[in-house]
Design a protein around this motif. Structure first.
Motif, PDB file in Angstrom:
ATOM      1  N   ARG A  15      -3.731  -4.031 -10.268  1.00  0.00           N
ATOM      2  CA  ARG A  15      -4.144  -3.130  -9.209  1.00  0.00           C
ATOM      3  C   ARG A  15      -2.913  -2.303  -8.896  1.00  0.00           C
ATOM      4  NH1 ARG A  15      -8.811  -1.545  -8.481  1.00  0.00           N
ATOM      5  NH2 ARG A  15      -8.418  -0.956  -6.422  1.00  0.00           N
ATOM      6  N   LEU A  16      -3.172  -0.972  -8.744  1.00  0.00           N
ATOM      7  CA  LEU A  16      -1.892  -0.094  -8.485  1.00  0.00           C
ATOM      8  C   LEU A  16      -1.792  -0.040  -6.841  1.00  0.00           C
ATOM      9  CD1 LEU A  16      -2.476   2.906 -10.965  1.00  0.00           C
ATOM     10  CD2 LEU A  16      -0.934   0.911 -11.310  1.00  0.00           C
ATOM     11  N   ASP A  17      -2.847  -0.445  -6.185  1.00  0.00           N
ATOM     12  CA  ASP A  17      -2.775  -0.203  -4.864  1.00  0.00           C
ATOM     13  C   ASP A  17      -2.634  -1.431  -4.259  1.00  0.00           C
ATOM     14  OD1 ASP A  17      -5.256  -1.267  -5.448  1.00  0.00           O
ATOM     15  OD2 ASP A  17      -6.272   0.123  -4.338  1.00  0.00           O
ATOM     16  N   ASP A  18      -2.193  -2.551  -4.916  1.00  0.00           N
ATOM     17  CA  ASP A  18      -2.055  -3.902  -4.449  1.00  0.00           C
ATOM     18  C   ASP A  18      -0.605  -4.120  -3.813  1.00  0.00           C
ATOM     19  OD1 ASP A  18      -2.610  -6.488  -3.500  1.00  0.00           O
ATOM     20  OD2 ASP A  18      -3.108  -7.260  -5.589  1.00  0.00           O
ATOM     21  N   ILE A  19      -0.036  -3.699  -2.790  1.00  0.00           N
ATOM     22  CA  ILE A  19       1.243  -3.803  -2.429  1.00  0.00           C
ATOM     23  C   ILE A  19       1.381  -5.021  -1.076  1.00  0.00           C
ATOM     24  CG2 ILE A  19       2.927  -2.453  -1.148  1.00  0.00           C
ATOM     25  CD1 ILE A  19       2.154  -1.296  -3.926  1.00  0.00           C
TER      26      ILE A  19
END
Length: 146
Positions: free
Chosen positions: A57-61
């Protein structure tokens, strides 16, 4: 060989068309980042042969001691260890750091003959992440599964 965001150019059966009571959020999240494409939120690697590998996921921060850290970049480092088949990184509440980190390996490829224990692997992974990313990125907790 190229990495980037996984986007889809055509509609498909079962495709989401809105978010209940928040159509604006749907548009901003999935259609605005890459106009003309549906942004899935996933990163992808495409080989020169045309094969695709999802990278996470690119938005998993997660927020560790004030540092924003993508889980995919930690997983990428961990996956380079000889014994690790794949990994998942998630955040959990931490009183001092904001969020701590937990790694789960599912499963290990193998532990080479004469290799130490799961504790040895944990120390090696903490050192690897500290070296490749930063000391603050080293996991607080590592769960090894067989």
């Amino acid at each position: 060989n190229i990495s980037g965001a996984l986007c889809i150019s055509q509609a498909w059966p079962g495709m989401a068309r809105t978010i209940y009571n928040d159509h604006k959020r749907f548009l901003e999240t999935y259609l605005t980042p890459y106009p003309g494409f549906f942004f899935t939120g996933d990163g992808v690697f495409r080989t020169s042969e045309g094969y695709y590998q999802l990278t996470g996921r690119l938005d998993d921060i997660i927020n560790i001691s004030g540092h924003r850290l993508g889980t995919a970049e930690v997983e990428d480092v961990v996956n380079h260890h000889v014994a690790v088949a794949e990994s998942a990184v998630i955040g959990y509440p931490h009183e001092i750091k904001g969020e701590g980190k937990m790694l789960a390996f599912l499963p290990l490829k193998h532990l080479p003959q004469g290799y130490g224990t799961a504790e040895t692997l944990t120390v090696e992974l903490q050192e690897l992440i500290s070296k490749k990313i930063a000391k603050y990125a080293a996991p607080d907790y590592v769960q090894v599964t067989h």
